[in-house]
Design an enzyme around this catalytic site. Structure first.
Site, PDB file in Angstrom:
ATOM      1  N   VAL A 119       0.835  -1.210   0.000  1.00  0.00           N
ATOM      2  CA  VAL A 119       0.000   0.000   0.000  1.00  0.00           C
ATOM      3  C   VAL A 119       0.866   1.256   0.000  1.00  0.00           C
ATOM      4  O   VAL A 119       1.973   1.266   0.530  1.00  0.00           O
ATOM      5  CB  VAL A 119      -0.969   0.033   1.213  1.00  0.00           C
ATOM      6  CG1 VAL A 119      -2.019  -1.052   1.081  1.00  0.00           C
ATOM      7  CG2 VAL A 119      -0.214  -0.062   2.529  1.00  0.00           C
ATOM      8  N   HIS A 120       0.357   2.303  -0.632  1.00  0.00           N
ATOM      9  CA  HIS A 120       1.101   3.559  -0.721  1.00  0.00           C
ATOM     10  C   HIS A 120       0.128   4.721  -0.854  1.00  0.00           C
ATOM     11  O   HIS A 120      -0.960   4.589  -1.421  1.00  0.00           O
ATOM     12  CB  HIS A 120       2.096   3.525  -1.883  1.00  0.00           C
ATOM     13  CG  HIS A 120       1.499   3.074  -3.178  1.00  0.00           C
ATOM     14  ND1 HIS A 120       1.255   1.747  -3.455  1.00  0.00           N
ATOM     15  CD2 HIS A 120       1.077   3.767  -4.248  1.00  0.00           C
ATOM     16  CE1 HIS A 120       0.715   1.646  -4.656  1.00  0.00           C
ATOM     17  NE2 HIS A 120       0.588   2.854  -5.164  1.00  0.00           N
ATOM     18  N   LEU A 121       0.553   5.850  -0.340  1.00  0.00           N
ATOM     19  CA  LEU A 121      -0.247   7.073  -0.299  1.00  0.00           C
ATOM     20  C   LEU A 121       0.271   8.034  -1.370  1.00  0.00           C
ATOM     21  O   LEU A 121       1.469   8.335  -1.398  1.00  0.00           O
ATOM     22  CB  LEU A 121      -0.124   7.696   1.097  1.00  0.00           C
ATOM     23  CG  LEU A 121      -0.753   9.062   1.364  1.00  0.00           C
ATOM     24  CD1 LEU A 121      -2.251   9.043   1.141  1.00  0.00           C
ATOM     25  CD2 LEU A 121      -0.453   9.492   2.803  1.00  0.00           C
TER      26      LEU A 121
END
Ligand SMILES: [Zn+2]
Length: 160
Positions: A119-121
């Protein structure tokens, strides 16, 4: 007025995403800053430039840990990811003076995530002149040099 960003090189990325060997975030987490376009490293998470940006200075914040489950992030990871996003906006504001940002998590391929298992923002700076600005980036040959320069500028402008 909302305008759709036009980023044709994203198509190449989406085509490649299923063929990549290894996880780009894990490679970047253990790699070298300049080569991997890492702008800043924190305790549990780090910040890197998107090689296939929606806009100049498009940052991504990812936990060091290979984690695909958003709900499974630790409190420390979740907090630091958002603090790093805020620091990234401080560095972007000082460097490129964007007029706004899109910040968010794309979870799942259907939601636009190219890499679904780490996951990454996303932090995407926006200018009211986005569509005038974008053609500068549309020349993909120029992009690597542009990214290296952008990485150095943002790393230098990172708040301490
Ligand atoms: Zn990973």
């Amino acid at each position: 007025m909302t305008r759709q960003l036009w980023a044709p090189w994203r198509l190449e990325y989406i085509r490649q995403a299923d063929e990549l060997e290894g996880c780009v975030f894990c490679l970047a987490a253990s790699g070298e800053d300049e080569e991997m376009l890492v702008v800043h490293r924190g305790e549990t998470a780090f910040v890197l430039l998107n090689k296939f940006p929606y806009a100049s200075g498009h940052l991504m914040v990812a936990p060091h840990r290979h984690a695909g489950d958003f709900a499974g992030l630790t409190d420390a990871e979740a907090l630091e990811a958002h603090r790093l996003a805020a620091d990234g906006m401080t560095a972007l504001s000082a460097t490129f003076a964007p007029e706004g940002y899109n910040v968010g998590w794309n979870l799942g391929r259907v939601a636009g995530a190219g890499i679904v298992d780490h996951v990454h923002l996303h932090v995407v700076p926006r200018w009211s002149g986005d569509t005038n600005f974008m053609p500068v980036l549309a020349d993909v040959k120029v992009l690597p040099e542009h990214l290296a320069e952008t990485r150095a500028k943002l790393a230098a402008a990172w708040p301490t």
